[in-house]
Design a protein around this motif. Sequence first.
Motif, PDB file in Angstrom:
ATOM      1  N   ILE A   1       0.849  -1.190   0.000  1.00  0.00           N
ATOM      2  CA  ILE A   1       0.000   0.000   0.000  1.00  0.00           C
ATOM      3  C   ILE A   1       0.888   1.244   0.000  1.00  0.00           C
ATOM      4  CG2 ILE A   1      -1.680   1.350   1.320  1.00  0.00           C
ATOM      5  CD1 ILE A   1      -2.714  -1.302   2.469  1.00  0.00           C
ATOM      6  N   ALA A   2       0.625   2.150  -0.915  1.00  0.00           N
ATOM      7  CA  ALA A   2       1.326   3.434  -0.953  1.00  0.00           C
ATOM      8  C   ALA A   2       0.357   4.518  -0.491  1.00  0.00           C
ATOM      9  CB  ALA A   2       1.824   3.734  -2.364  1.00  0.00           C
ATOM     10  N   TYR A   3       0.885   5.495   0.240  1.00  0.00           N
ATOM     11  CA  TYR A   3       0.054   6.604   0.701  1.00  0.00           C
ATOM     12  C   TYR A   3       0.789   7.906   0.451  1.00  0.00           C
ATOM     13  CZ  TYR A   3      -3.223   9.365   3.393  1.00  0.00           C
ATOM     14  OH  TYR A   3      -4.171  10.283   3.761  1.00  0.00           O
ATOM     15  N   LEU A   4       0.155   8.781  -0.293  1.00  0.00           N
ATOM     16  CA  LEU A   4       0.700  10.101  -0.568  1.00  0.00           C
ATOM     17  C   LEU A   4      -0.055  11.100   0.299  1.00  0.00           C
ATOM     18  CD1 LEU A   4       2.593  11.857  -2.250  1.00  0.00           C
ATOM     19  CD2 LEU A   4       0.783  12.014  -3.947  1.00  0.00           C
ATOM     20  N   ARG A   5       0.629  11.606   1.332  1.00  0.00           N
ATOM     21  CA  ARG A   5       0.008  12.556   2.259  1.00  0.00           C
ATOM     22  C   ARG A   5       0.292  13.972   1.777  1.00  0.00           C
ATOM     23  NH1 ARG A   5       2.517  12.569   7.786  1.00  0.00           N
ATOM     24  NH2 ARG A   5       3.759  14.231   6.883  1.00  0.00           N
ATOM     25  N   LEU A   6      -0.758  14.730   1.535  1.00  0.00           N
ATOM     26  CA  LEU A   6      -0.618  16.101   1.070  1.00  0.00           C
ATOM     27  C   LEU A   6      -0.713  17.100   2.222  1.00  0.00           C
ATOM     28  CD1 LEU A   6      -2.884  15.669  -2.050  1.00  0.00           C
ATOM     29  CD2 LEU A   6      -0.398  15.571  -1.957  1.00  0.00           C
ATOM     30  N   HIS A   7      -1.505  16.766   3.253  1.00  0.00           N
ATOM     31  CA  HIS A   7      -1.678  17.601   4.443  1.00  0.00           C
ATOM     32  C   HIS A   7      -1.839  16.674   5.638  1.00  0.00           C
ATOM     33  CE1 HIS A   7      -2.522  21.165   1.982  1.00  0.00           C
ATOM     34  NE2 HIS A   7      -3.333  20.415   1.269  1.00  0.00           N
ATOM     35  N   GLU A   8      -1.559  17.186   6.836  1.00  0.00           N
ATOM     36  CA  GLU A   8      -1.832  16.423   8.053  1.00  0.00           C
ATOM     37  C   GLU A   8      -3.346  16.277   8.195  1.00  0.00           C
ATOM     38  OE1 GLU A   8       0.193  14.940  10.261  1.00  0.00           O
ATOM     39  OE2 GLU A   8       1.951  15.555   9.110  1.00  0.00           O
ATOM     40  N   LYS A   9      -3.780  15.098   8.594  1.00  0.00           N
ATOM     41  CA  LYS A   9      -5.219  14.858   8.753  1.00  0.00           C
ATOM     42  C   LYS A   9      -5.766  15.606   9.959  1.00  0.00           C
ATOM     43  CE  LYS A   9      -5.440  10.231   6.794  1.00  0.00           C
ATOM     44  NZ  LYS A   9      -5.778   8.836   7.062  1.00  0.00           N
ATOM     45  N   THR A  10      -7.020  15.994   9.842  1.00  0.00           N
ATOM     46  CA  THR A  10      -7.751  16.551  10.973  1.00  0.00           C
ATOM     47  C   THR A  10      -8.857  15.563  11.311  1.00  0.00           C
ATOM     48  OG1 THR A  10      -9.395  17.732   9.640  1.00  0.00           O
ATOM     49  CG2 THR A  10      -7.323  18.884  10.092  1.00  0.00           C
ATOM     50  N   GLU A  11      -9.565  15.821  12.374  1.00  0.00           N
ATOM     51  CA  GLU A  11     -10.628  14.892  12.762  1.00  0.00           C
ATOM     52  C   GLU A  11     -11.818  14.913  11.808  1.00  0.00           C
ATOM     53  OE1 GLU A  11     -13.159  17.095  16.094  1.00  0.00           O
ATOM     54  OE2 GLU A  11     -11.020  16.972  16.582  1.00  0.00           O
ATOM     55  N   HIS A  12     -11.876  15.886  10.915  1.00  0.00           N
ATOM     56  CA  HIS A  12     -13.014  16.012  10.009  1.00  0.00           C
ATOM     57  C   HIS A  12     -12.775  15.401   8.628  1.00  0.00           C
ATOM     58  CE1 HIS A  12     -14.899  18.513  12.974  1.00  0.00           C
ATOM     59  NE2 HIS A  12     -13.825  19.274  13.012  1.00  0.00           N
ATOM     60  N   VAL A  13     -11.670  14.695   8.457  1.00  0.00           N
ATOM     61  CA  VAL A  13     -11.359  14.083   7.165  1.00  0.00           C
ATOM     62  C   VAL A  13     -12.176  12.807   6.989  1.00  0.00           C
ATOM     63  CG1 VAL A  13      -9.535  12.982   5.813  1.00  0.00           C
ATOM     64  CG2 VAL A  13      -9.059  15.072   7.072  1.00  0.00           C
ATOM     65  N   ILE A  14     -12.749  12.634   5.808  1.00  0.00           N
ATOM     66  CA  ILE A  14     -13.470  11.404   5.490  1.00  0.00           C
ATOM     67  C   ILE A  14     -12.729  10.681   4.372  1.00  0.00           C
ATOM     68  CG2 ILE A  14     -15.719  12.285   6.197  1.00  0.00           C
ATOM     69  CD1 ILE A  14     -16.353  12.721   3.221  1.00  0.00           C
ATOM     70  N   THR A  15     -12.879   9.387   4.314  1.00  0.00           N
ATOM     71  CA  THR A  15     -12.250   8.587   3.268  1.00  0.00           C
ATOM     72  C   THR A  15     -13.290   8.237   2.219  1.00  0.00           C
ATOM     73  OG1 THR A  15     -10.659   7.677   4.836  1.00  0.00           O
ATOM     74  CG2 THR A  15     -10.989   6.455   2.779  1.00  0.00           C
ATOM     75  N   ILE A  16     -12.968   8.539   0.979  1.00  0.00           N
ATOM     76  CA  ILE A  16     -13.847   8.245  -0.149  1.00  0.00           C
ATOM     77  C   ILE A  16     -13.217   7.124  -0.960  1.00  0.00           C
ATOM     78  CG2 ILE A  16     -14.867   9.151  -2.271  1.00  0.00           C
ATOM     79  CD1 ILE A  16     -14.712  11.935  -0.887  1.00  0.00           C
ATOM     80  N   LYS A  17     -13.959   6.047  -1.149  1.00  0.00           N
ATOM     81  CA  LYS A  17     -13.471   4.925  -1.953  1.00  0.00           C
ATOM     82  C   LYS A  17     -13.726   5.255  -3.428  1.00  0.00           C
ATOM     83  CE  LYS A  17     -13.933  -0.021  -2.629  1.00  0.00           C
ATOM     84  NZ  LYS A  17     -14.545  -1.259  -2.162  1.00  0.00           N
ATOM     85  N   VAL A  18     -12.649   5.452  -4.168  1.00  0.00           N
ATOM     86  CA  VAL A  18     -12.750   5.776  -5.584  1.00  0.00           C
ATOM     87  C   VAL A  18     -12.893   4.496  -6.402  1.00  0.00           C
ATOM     88  CG1 VAL A  18     -11.534   6.844  -7.537  1.00  0.00           C
ATOM     89  CG2 VAL A  18     -11.404   7.869  -5.267  1.00  0.00           C
ATOM     90  N   SER A  19     -12.154   3.458  -6.009  1.00  0.00           N
ATOM     91  CA  SER A  19     -12.213   2.157  -6.677  1.00  0.00           C
ATOM     92  C   SER A  19     -11.740   1.113  -5.673  1.00  0.00           C
ATOM     93  CB  SER A  19     -11.316   2.146  -7.927  1.00  0.00           C
ATOM     94  OG  SER A  19      -9.947   2.159  -7.556  1.00  0.00           O
ATOM     95  N   ASP A  20     -11.652  -0.136  -6.108  1.00  0.00           N
ATOM     96  CA  ASP A  20     -11.152  -1.192  -5.227  1.00  0.00           C
ATOM     97  C   ASP A  20      -9.681  -0.986  -4.883  1.00  0.00           C
ATOM     98  OD1 ASP A  20     -13.582  -2.461  -5.124  1.00  0.00           O
ATOM     99  OD2 ASP A  20     -13.099  -3.909  -6.706  1.00  0.00           O
ATOM    100  N   GLU A  21      -8.992  -0.123  -5.625  1.00  0.00           N
ATOM    101  CA  GLU A  21      -7.562   0.066  -5.421  1.00  0.00           C
ATOM    102  C   GLU A  21      -7.170   1.492  -5.057  1.00  0.00           C
ATOM    103  OE1 GLU A  21      -5.909  -1.533  -9.031  1.00  0.00           O
ATOM    104  OE2 GLU A  21      -5.808  -3.520  -8.124  1.00  0.00           O
TER     105      GLU A  21
END
Length: 76
Positions: free
Chosen positions: A11-31
């Motif tokens: 799994i690769a993760y590209l972090r653009l900003h530090e997460k806050t408690e209001h961040v939601i995860t959106i599933k774009v595809s299975d990958e």
Amino acid sequence: MKLSYDVKYNIAYLRLHEKTEHVITIKVSDEMNIDMAPDGTVYGIELLNAKEQLADDHGALIVESEGQRREIPLTA
């Protein structure tokens, strides 16, 4: 911006900003998942099965910014 890669889970993760408690995860595809704030700010992009998604780039993440190109290998 920070790129991390988990060899065990591929799994690769590209972090653009530090997460806050209001961040939601959106599933774009299975990958691919995108972490986003309600205002539309993208906080990070997660690539599941990363090596296979990047196979055309020889298993590397290509980063282009301000006219410069950098290839970051995802090694096992």
